[in-house]
Design a protein around this motif. Sequence first.
Motif, PDB file in Angstrom:
ATOM      1  N   VAL A 121      12.649 -32.232 -20.964  1.00 21.32           N
ATOM      2  CA  VAL A 121      11.488 -31.384 -21.257  1.00 21.32           C
ATOM      3  C   VAL A 121      11.044 -31.674 -22.680  1.00 21.32           C
ATOM      4  N   SER A 122       9.777 -31.973 -22.849  1.00 17.62           N
ATOM      5  CA  SER A 122       9.280 -32.259 -24.191  1.00 17.62           C
ATOM      6  C   SER A 122       9.073 -30.959 -24.956  1.00 17.62           C
ATOM      7  N   ARG A 123       8.969 -31.127 -26.256  1.00 20.23           N
ATOM      8  CA  ARG A 123       8.747 -29.996 -27.134  1.00 20.23           C
ATOM      9  C   ARG A 123       7.465 -29.254 -26.737  1.00 20.23           C
ATOM     10  N   ASP A 124       6.422 -30.012 -26.533  1.00 23.08           N
ATOM     11  CA  ASP A 124       5.132 -29.392 -26.204  1.00 23.08           C
ATOM     12  C   ASP A 124       5.184 -28.636 -24.882  1.00 23.08           C
ATOM     13  N   GLU A 125       5.857 -29.245 -23.915  1.00 22.68           N
ATOM     14  CA  GLU A 125       5.970 -28.575 -22.619  1.00 22.68           C
ATOM     15  C   GLU A 125       6.709 -27.246 -22.758  1.00 22.68           C
ATOM     16  N   LEU A 126       7.785 -27.274 -23.541  1.00 20.30           N
ATOM     17  CA  LEU A 126       8.559 -26.043 -23.699  1.00 20.30           C
ATOM     18  C   LEU A 126       7.743 -24.978 -24.430  1.00 20.30           C
ATOM     19  N   VAL A 127       7.032 -25.397 -25.473  1.00 21.23           N
ATOM     20  CA  VAL A 127       6.187 -24.457 -26.213  1.00 21.23           C
ATOM     21  C   VAL A 127       5.215 -23.757 -25.271  1.00 21.23           C
ATOM     22  N   GLY A 128       4.675 -24.547 -24.327  1.00 20.66           N
ATOM     23  CA  GLY A 128       3.720 -23.977 -23.381  1.00 20.66           C
ATOM     24  C   GLY A 128       4.343 -23.008 -22.395  1.00 20.66           C
ATOM     25  N   ARG A 129       5.664 -23.148 -22.197  1.00 25.55           N
ATOM     26  CA  ARG A 129       6.276 -22.323 -21.153  1.00 25.55           C
ATOM     27  C   ARG A 129       7.045 -21.123 -21.708  1.00 25.55           C
ATOM     28  N   LEU A 130       7.228 -21.108 -23.041  1.00 24.55           N
ATOM     29  CA  LEU A 130       7.940 -19.967 -23.609  1.00 24.55           C
ATOM     30  C   LEU A 130       7.156 -18.690 -23.307  1.00 24.55           C
ATOM     31  N   GLY A 131       7.861 -17.680 -22.902  1.00 20.55           N
ATOM     32  CA  GLY A 131       7.213 -16.392 -22.713  1.00 20.55           C
ATOM     33  C   GLY A 131       6.640 -16.169 -21.340  1.00 20.55           C
ATOM     34  N   ASP A 132       6.588 -17.227 -20.530  1.00 19.61           N
ATOM     35  CA  ASP A 132       5.966 -17.019 -19.209  1.00 19.61           C
ATOM     36  C   ASP A 132       7.007 -16.728 -18.136  1.00 19.61           C
ATOM     37  N   GLY A 133       8.265 -16.608 -18.541  1.00 19.27           N
ATOM     38  CA  GLY A 133       9.306 -16.208 -17.607  1.00 19.27           C
ATOM     39  C   GLY A 133       9.819 -17.282 -16.682  1.00 19.27           C
ATOM     40  N   THR A 134       9.351 -18.523 -16.868  1.00 21.37           N
ATOM     41  CA  THR A 134       9.792 -19.578 -15.940  1.00 21.37           C
ATOM     42  C   THR A 134      10.986 -20.370 -16.476  1.00 21.37           C
ATOM     43  N   VAL A 135      11.406 -20.063 -17.691  1.00 19.26           N
ATOM     44  CA  VAL A 135      12.433 -20.880 -18.331  1.00 19.26           C
ATOM     45  C   VAL A 135      13.532 -20.012 -18.926  1.00 19.26           C
ATOM     46  N   THR A 136      14.772 -20.424 -18.695  1.00 22.02           N
ATOM     47  CA  THR A 136      15.898 -19.852 -19.440  1.00 22.02           C
ATOM     48  C   THR A 136      16.420 -20.911 -20.395  1.00 22.02           C
ATOM     49  N   LEU A 137      16.413 -20.586 -21.685  1.00 18.74           N
ATOM     50  CA  LEU A 137      16.899 -21.525 -22.691  1.00 18.74           C
ATOM     51  C   LEU A 137      18.413 -21.383 -22.861  1.00 18.74           C
ATOM     52  N   LEU A 138      19.098 -22.505 -22.784  1.00 17.88           N
ATOM     53  CA  LEU A 138      20.554 -22.487 -22.904  1.00 17.88           C
ATOM     54  C   LEU A 138      20.983 -23.374 -24.072  1.00 17.88           C
ATOM     55  N   ASP A 139      21.630 -22.783 -25.044  1.00 20.53           N
ATOM     56  CA  ASP A 139      22.145 -23.473 -26.222  1.00 20.53           C
ATOM     57  C   ASP A 139      23.634 -23.729 -25.992  1.00 20.53           C
ATOM     58  N   VAL A 140      24.018 -25.026 -25.909  1.00 15.31           N
ATOM     59  CA  VAL A 140      25.412 -25.332 -25.581  1.00 15.31           C
ATOM     60  C   VAL A 140      26.240 -25.736 -26.802  1.00 15.31           C
ATOM     61  N   ARG A 141      25.684 -25.474 -27.991  1.00  9.65           N
ATOM     62  CA  ARG A 141      26.449 -25.786 -29.209  1.00  9.65           C
ATOM     63  C   ARG A 141      27.532 -24.718 -29.450  1.00  9.65           C
ATOM     64  N   PRO A 142      28.469 -25.027 -30.334  1.00 16.56           N
ATOM     65  CA  PRO A 142      29.475 -24.003 -30.695  1.00 16.56           C
ATOM     66  C   PRO A 142      28.798 -22.780 -31.305  1.00 16.56           C
ATOM     67  N   PRO A 143      29.425 -21.616 -31.191  1.00 16.26           N
ATOM     68  CA  PRO A 143      28.795 -20.361 -31.629  1.00 16.26           C
ATOM     69  C   PRO A 143      28.353 -20.345 -33.083  1.00 16.26           C
ATOM     70  N   GLU A 144      29.119 -21.002 -33.959  1.00 14.75           N
ATOM     71  CA  GLU A 144      28.717 -20.952 -35.363  1.00 14.75           C
ATOM     72  C   GLU A 144      27.424 -21.728 -35.629  1.00 14.75           C
ATOM     73  N   GLU A 145      27.183 -22.750 -34.838  1.00 15.10           N
ATOM     74  CA  GLU A 145      25.919 -23.477 -34.994  1.00 15.10           C
ATOM     75  C   GLU A 145      24.777 -22.652 -34.414  1.00 15.10           C
ATOM     76  N   TYR A 146      25.037 -21.985 -33.290  1.00 17.96           N
ATOM     77  CA  TYR A 146      24.041 -21.084 -32.696  1.00 17.96           C
ATOM     78  C   TYR A 146      23.686 -19.986 -33.695  1.00 17.96           C
ATOM     79  N   ALA A 147      24.688 -19.413 -34.337  1.00 16.44           N
ATOM     80  CA  ALA A 147      24.483 -18.314 -35.277  1.00 16.44           C
ATOM     81  C   ALA A 147      23.625 -18.754 -36.464  1.00 16.44           C
ATOM     82  N   ALA A 148      23.761 -19.993 -36.854  1.00 11.31           N
ATOM     83  CA  ALA A 148      23.002 -20.494 -38.008  1.00 11.31           C
ATOM     84  C   ALA A 148      21.508 -20.607 -37.685  1.00 11.31           C
TER      85      ALA A 148
END
Lengths: 220, 220
Positions: A121-148
């Motif tokens: 998924v490209s950056r632009d595509e994701l920007v267009g889909r944020l907020g429309d309920g069609t996407v769940t974003l999943l961050d698979v980094r370690p928690p401390e990187e997520y927290a940063a």
Amino acid sequence: MAAKSSPKLSILEQIAMVAKALGNPHRLDLLELLAQGERSVEGLAAASGLSFANTSQHLQVLRRSGLAVSRRSGLHVLYRTSGDDVLELLAALRRTAARHVEEIDRLMQGFFHQRDALEPVSRDELVGRLGDGTVTLLDVRPPEEYAAGHLPGAINIPLKELQRRLGELPDGAEVVAYCRGPYCVLAFEAVASLRECGRAARRLQDGFPEWRLAGLPVET
Amino acid sequence: MAAKSSPKLSILEQIAMVAKALGNPHRLDLLELLAQGERSVEGLAAASGLSFANTSQHLQVLRRSGLAVSRRSGLHVLYRTSGDDVLELLAALRRTAARHVEEIDRLMQGFFHQRDALEPVSRDELVGRLGDGTVTLLDVRPPEEYAAGHLPGAINIPLKELQRRLGELPDGAEVVAYCRGPYCVLAFEAVASLRECGRAARRLQDGFPEWRLAGLPVET
DNA sequence: CTGTTATTCAATAACTTTGTTGAATAGTAT
DNA sequence: ATACTATTCAACAAAGTTATTGAATAACAG
């Protein structure tokens, strides 16, 4: 040789020193880790798999070349990249390498594309889909990187825990997984794992730093 | 060590190879020369001051890393950069080095600023002044580089010929001199020389390649 | 086919880089 | 002052890089 002592050559030597600092795969890995946020030598050694002494040695090279800076915090020395321009330089280096080094294509075909035949998924595509309920974003980094810092609304489930925490992902929406950068294995593996479980999943083309560098919204 | 054989490390090794190729001042110089246009090994050796064998050796490194490509034309092998992204990478590298390496500031202070205490003319400023008759553009590169491409309306007088060809510069307008890139000595020396002769002169911040990369008009 | 021109290759010496090992240093707690 | 933790340093061996030298190769002219 007159050229040897010219001021221009002296400047080129300094510029070359910066490029040389990038000329080692371990240091590139360390910079990608630093791109996620400030971190200690111990943390960097653990994440990179290098010995303490070797990690420290590489960090000295990065610091002396100006790509990273450090500060003392109690017993720990914390390193970070010296500026967003370093991340821009890394992005330009990856882009040029990806465009002109055939071996990178081969490695991508041989490993990554087996696991992710769909286009990311490209950056632009994701920007267009944020907020429309069609996407769940999943961050698979370690928690401390997520927290940063992370993408808005992203859920943090490190790869190792994904199988047993599938229930935390909302039904119905397509999962878009992201990680530290464009070649981070974790996002690829997360997508493969999710598809095995029957979920619609793709990975984001960027890592978190590239998203932030583009001026897009981030949460902490 | 599992990390050693990971596909990500393999990709980082390829990216590091590209950075290493930039990690030598002579190769940076050669790339700046190639940025002006396609050129033979003989021409590159002459312009850089390197031996033929050493020039060829460095060009092999640039070609193998994907930064340059070559083609045969009769007896000559002609080299050029592999794409504009290579010039963008060079610009990003210079920017990061200039920002974080103090020695570069010192070198600039010690040599260049003695000769050009005025700020250089920025790209945007020049764009705004083209066509209004207040500026004479002076290209101090060798004629073959000028022929390959130059800023619109620029006059080509190589530095060595400047003193005796001053009459070719129109009266009244400020002279803006440019060369191969931001650290090219020739533009600095041209400005110093012109000021000694009582002319109003400044140098352009960019070289020709940076101007072209910004999508601005060029003549051939 | 031979000679010339332009370029690249192979071998070499000197220098630099890399990872390891063990010691040294800096900060903190007691 | 002592002990512990985190980090960096110095020395070393092995591998890689750089410039040079002389040979080899490719394309062209006659």
